[in-house]
Structure formats: C-alpha cells, structure tokens
Design a protein around this motif. Structure first.
Motif, short mmCIF file in Angstrom:
data_model
loop_
_atom_site.label_atom_id
_atom_site.label_comp_id
_atom_site.label_asym_id
_atom_site.label_seq_id
_atom_site.Cartn_x
_atom_site.Cartn_y
_atom_site.Cartn_z
N SER A 103 -2.96 3.91 -1.85
CA SER A 103 -3.21 3.29 -3.51
C SER A 103 -2.91 1.82 -2.99
O SER A 103 -1.62 1.52 -2.56
CB SER A 103 -2.12 3.85 -4.46
N CYS A 104 -3.68 0.82 -3.50
CA CYS A 104 -3.19 -0.45 -3.33
C CYS A 104 -3.67 -1.26 -4.74
O CYS A 104 -3.88 -0.51 -5.70
CB CYS A 104 -4.02 -1.12 -2.10
N ALA A 105 -3.10 -2.55 -5.07
CA ALA A 105 -3.46 -3.15 -6.25
C ALA A 105 -4.94 -2.92 -6.81
O ALA A 105 -5.14 -2.79 -7.84
CB ALA A 105 -3.22 -4.60 -6.22
N ALA B 133 -3.11 14.36 -6.38
CA ALA B 133 -3.15 13.51 -5.17
C ALA B 133 -3.09 12.11 -5.37
O ALA B 133 -2.44 11.16 -4.92
CB ALA B 133 -4.07 13.88 -4.09
N ARG B 134 -4.06 11.65 -6.16
CA ARG B 134 -4.31 10.18 -6.56
C ARG B 134 -3.28 9.75 -7.31
O ARG B 134 -2.61 8.75 -6.90
CB ARG B 134 -5.44 9.92 -7.27
N CYS B 135 -2.77 10.27 -8.05
CA CYS B 135 -1.51 9.99 -9.02
C CYS B 135 -0.29 9.96 -8.23
O CYS B 135 0.73 8.95 -8.61
CB CYS B 135 -1.41 10.77 -10.17
N ASP B 136 -0.01 10.95 -7.16
CA ASP B 136 1.12 10.47 -6.39
C ASP B 136 1.26 9.32 -5.74
O ASP B 136 2.41 8.55 -5.63
CB ASP B 136 1.20 11.80 -5.40
N SER B 137 0.17 8.76 -5.13
CA SER B 137 0.26 7.58 -4.35
C SER B 137 0.28 6.51 -5.59
O SER B 137 1.05 5.40 -5.23
CB SER B 137 -0.87 7.42 -3.25
N LEU B 138 -0.54 6.46 -6.52
CA LEU B 138 -0.30 5.50 -7.49
C LEU B 138 0.84 5.10 -7.90
O LEU B 138 1.54 4.27 -7.97
CB LEU B 138 -1.46 5.70 -8.58
N ASN B 139 1.65 6.35 -8.41
CA ASN B 139 2.98 6.24 -9.08
C ASN B 139 3.95 5.72 -8.20
O ASN B 139 4.85 5.00 -8.38
CB ASN B 139 3.28 7.57 -9.72
N LEU B 140 3.87 6.21 -6.79
CA LEU B 140 4.70 5.63 -5.76
C LEU B 140 4.51 4.35 -5.66
O LEU B 140 5.47 3.39 -5.41
CB LEU B 140 4.35 6.15 -3.97
N LEU B 141 3.35 3.56 -5.55
CA LEU B 141 3.11 2.30 -5.67
C LEU B 141 3.88 1.44 -6.78
O LEU B 141 4.64 0.40 -6.73
CB LEU B 141 1.63 1.70 -5.54
N MET C 101 1.04 -1.09 0.16
CA MET C 101 0.12 0.06 0.09
C MET C 101 0.79 1.42 0.00
O MET C 101 1.73 1.29 0.89
CB MET C 101 -0.90 0.04 1.06
N ALA C 102 0.73 2.03 -0.87
CA ALA C 102 1.48 3.38 -1.01
C ALA C 102 0.61 4.32 -0.44
O ALA C 102 -0.60 4.50 -0.34
CB ALA C 102 1.63 3.92 -2.43
N ILE C 103 1.37 5.50 0.57
CA ILE C 103 0.85 6.31 1.39
C ILE C 103 1.67 7.70 0.90
O ILE C 103 2.82 7.76 0.88
CB ILE C 103 1.09 6.12 2.76
N ASP C 104 0.61 8.81 0.71
CA ASP C 104 1.22 10.10 0.64
C ASP C 104 0.26 11.01 1.22
O ASP C 104 -1.10 10.73 1.70
CB ASP C 104 1.16 10.39 -0.72
N LEU C 105 0.61 12.11 1.56
CA LEU C 105 -0.04 13.11 2.43
C LEU C 105 0.01 14.45 1.42
O LEU C 105 0.98 14.73 1.09
CB LEU C 105 0.32 13.39 3.74
N GLU C 106 -1.16 15.28 1.68
CA GLU C 106 -0.91 16.64 1.31
C GLU C 106 -1.15 17.54 2.65
O GLU C 106 -2.31 17.13 3.22
CB GLU C 106 -1.73 17.22 0.11
N TYR C 107 -0.48 18.42 3.05
CA TYR C 107 -0.72 19.12 4.22
C TYR C 107 -0.44 20.71 3.83
O TYR C 107 0.08 21.05 3.13
CB TYR C 107 -0.23 18.54 5.55
N LYS D 81 3.86 -0.91 4.01
CA LYS D 81 3.19 0.43 3.57
C LYS D 81 4.50 1.33 3.01
O LYS D 81 5.53 1.34 3.39
CB LYS D 81 3.18 1.25 4.91
N VAL D 82 4.51 1.65 1.78
CA VAL D 82 5.38 2.26 1.02
C VAL D 82 5.36 3.72 0.89
O VAL D 82 4.12 4.60 0.62
CB VAL D 82 5.35 1.94 -0.73
N LEU D 83 6.34 4.65 1.34
CA LEU D 83 6.04 6.03 1.63
C LEU D 83 7.52 6.65 0.88
O LEU D 83 8.32 5.80 0.27
CB LEU D 83 6.06 6.51 2.75
#
Length: 191
Positions: A24-26, A134-142, A1-7, A57-59
């Motif tokens: 983001s997960c599979a 935001a969605r693409c940041d975590s998807l690309n990280l995964l 699971m990829a995790i990202d934040l906007e703050y 958890k991928v960051l």
C-alpha cells in the motif's frame, strides 16, 4: 510503502511459503499472488522498490516476514520501519503490540477484523473477502505509520531512540535499522 504478507507453512519441509504480498502506498493498494508470480517479475519490479533507500518500507512485527521474503524471493529490504518496534520503543515496553491494538490507538478506535488471519491462503481464486482483508491489512498499516509520525513529536522520538540505542544495537539488528530510519542524522557527533 506498507508491506504485509500472508503465507502458509509447508509441513513436509517446514518452510514458509508466501501466498500474497500486499503493498500500500499513497496512490494504491496491491495484493500480489505470490503462488503464481514468476521470479523474473519479482526481480524486475519488486526488488528495486524494496532496495530503494528513497522509499520507507513500513512493516509490523517484521522479523519473520523479512526471513520469508529472503527465502522465497531472495528479497532484502532497505530503509524499513517496524511499527511494532516503534511502539515498543515509545512506550518502553518489551511485549510486542498487535496491529489490531495499534489500529485502535492510531486509527480512531478502528478494530481491524482479523477473521482471515489464519485462513487457507493457498486457495485459488481467493474469495473477495480474503482479498479485501489482505488489502486492508497493508492499507491500515500505512495509515497507522502516518498517524504515528503525526502523533509523536520528533524530539520525543529522538530522546527515546537515543536512550534505547545501545540496547537496540546489542539485541537486534532490525531495531538498529529502525533507529537509523527514525533518526537518520544520528551520528558520532550526537551524544
């Protein structure tokens, strides 16, 4: 699971406040509105995932994110992997690579659009373009994580991890967690 934040940084208190949490997960990508979510929902649904050792958890460059998650929601992450630190270990570099650089390297030249990185994330409703960012940041990280695993032979990863183990343990507890995630069977009998 990829995790990202906007703050954003609250100027009166100098505290970081999470606006969105991207997961983001599979099977799906989620952008969670953290300005409107109740603590009970976080505790019931997100905390068990973050504390599960069965889920990696991928960051990326996660030291600040881990602090913000702890201060905003009292969340701790178990079994995490920081793609920036993995790349630093693999290349024996001291400078942290950006997510954009890793996307070019591991996603076949994809240059991530970072236009909204410093946007006003407190804005509600968020425009579709910001939600997609935001969605693409975590998807690309995964996807980067999956390609790092495919591209690097585990023997090379273990060699790099072994040679950097003492330094990582001395310098940074997060790197030590990263090493345990990469090389879970590394124990006293391994030299």
């Amino acid at each position: 699971m990829a995790i990202d934040l906007e703050y954003f940084v609250e100027t009166t208190t100098n505290q970081n406040v999470i606006c969105t949490l991207q997961l983001s997960c599979a099977s799906r990508d989620m952008v969670i509105d953290c300005l409107r979510i109740q603590f009970g929902v976080v505790k019931k649904y997100i905390q068990p995932m973050f504390r599960s050792s069965a889920i990696t958890k991928v960051l990326h460059g996660c030291e600040q994110d881990l602090i913000i998650l702890k201060t905003n929601f009292n969340l701790s992450i178990v079994n995490s992997m920081d793609t920036a630190k993995v790349e630093m270990l693999l290349l024996d570099k001291i400078e942290m690579p950006g997510l954009k650089m890793l996307s070019v390297k591991y996603l076949h030249g994809l240059e991530m659009d970072k236009e909204y990185q410093t946007s006003e994330w407190r804005l509600r409703p968020l425009p579709k373009a910001m939600l997609e960012y935001a969605r693409c940041d975590s998807l690309n990280l995964l996807l980067i994580y999956l390609n790092i695993l495919k591209a690097i032979p585990i023997t090379k990863v273990r060699d790099i991890v072994s040679s950097n183990l003492k330094t990582a343990l001395k310098n940074n507890k997060q790197q030590a967690q990263l090493i345990k995630g990469i090389c879970p069977n590394k124990g006293a009998s391994d030299s």
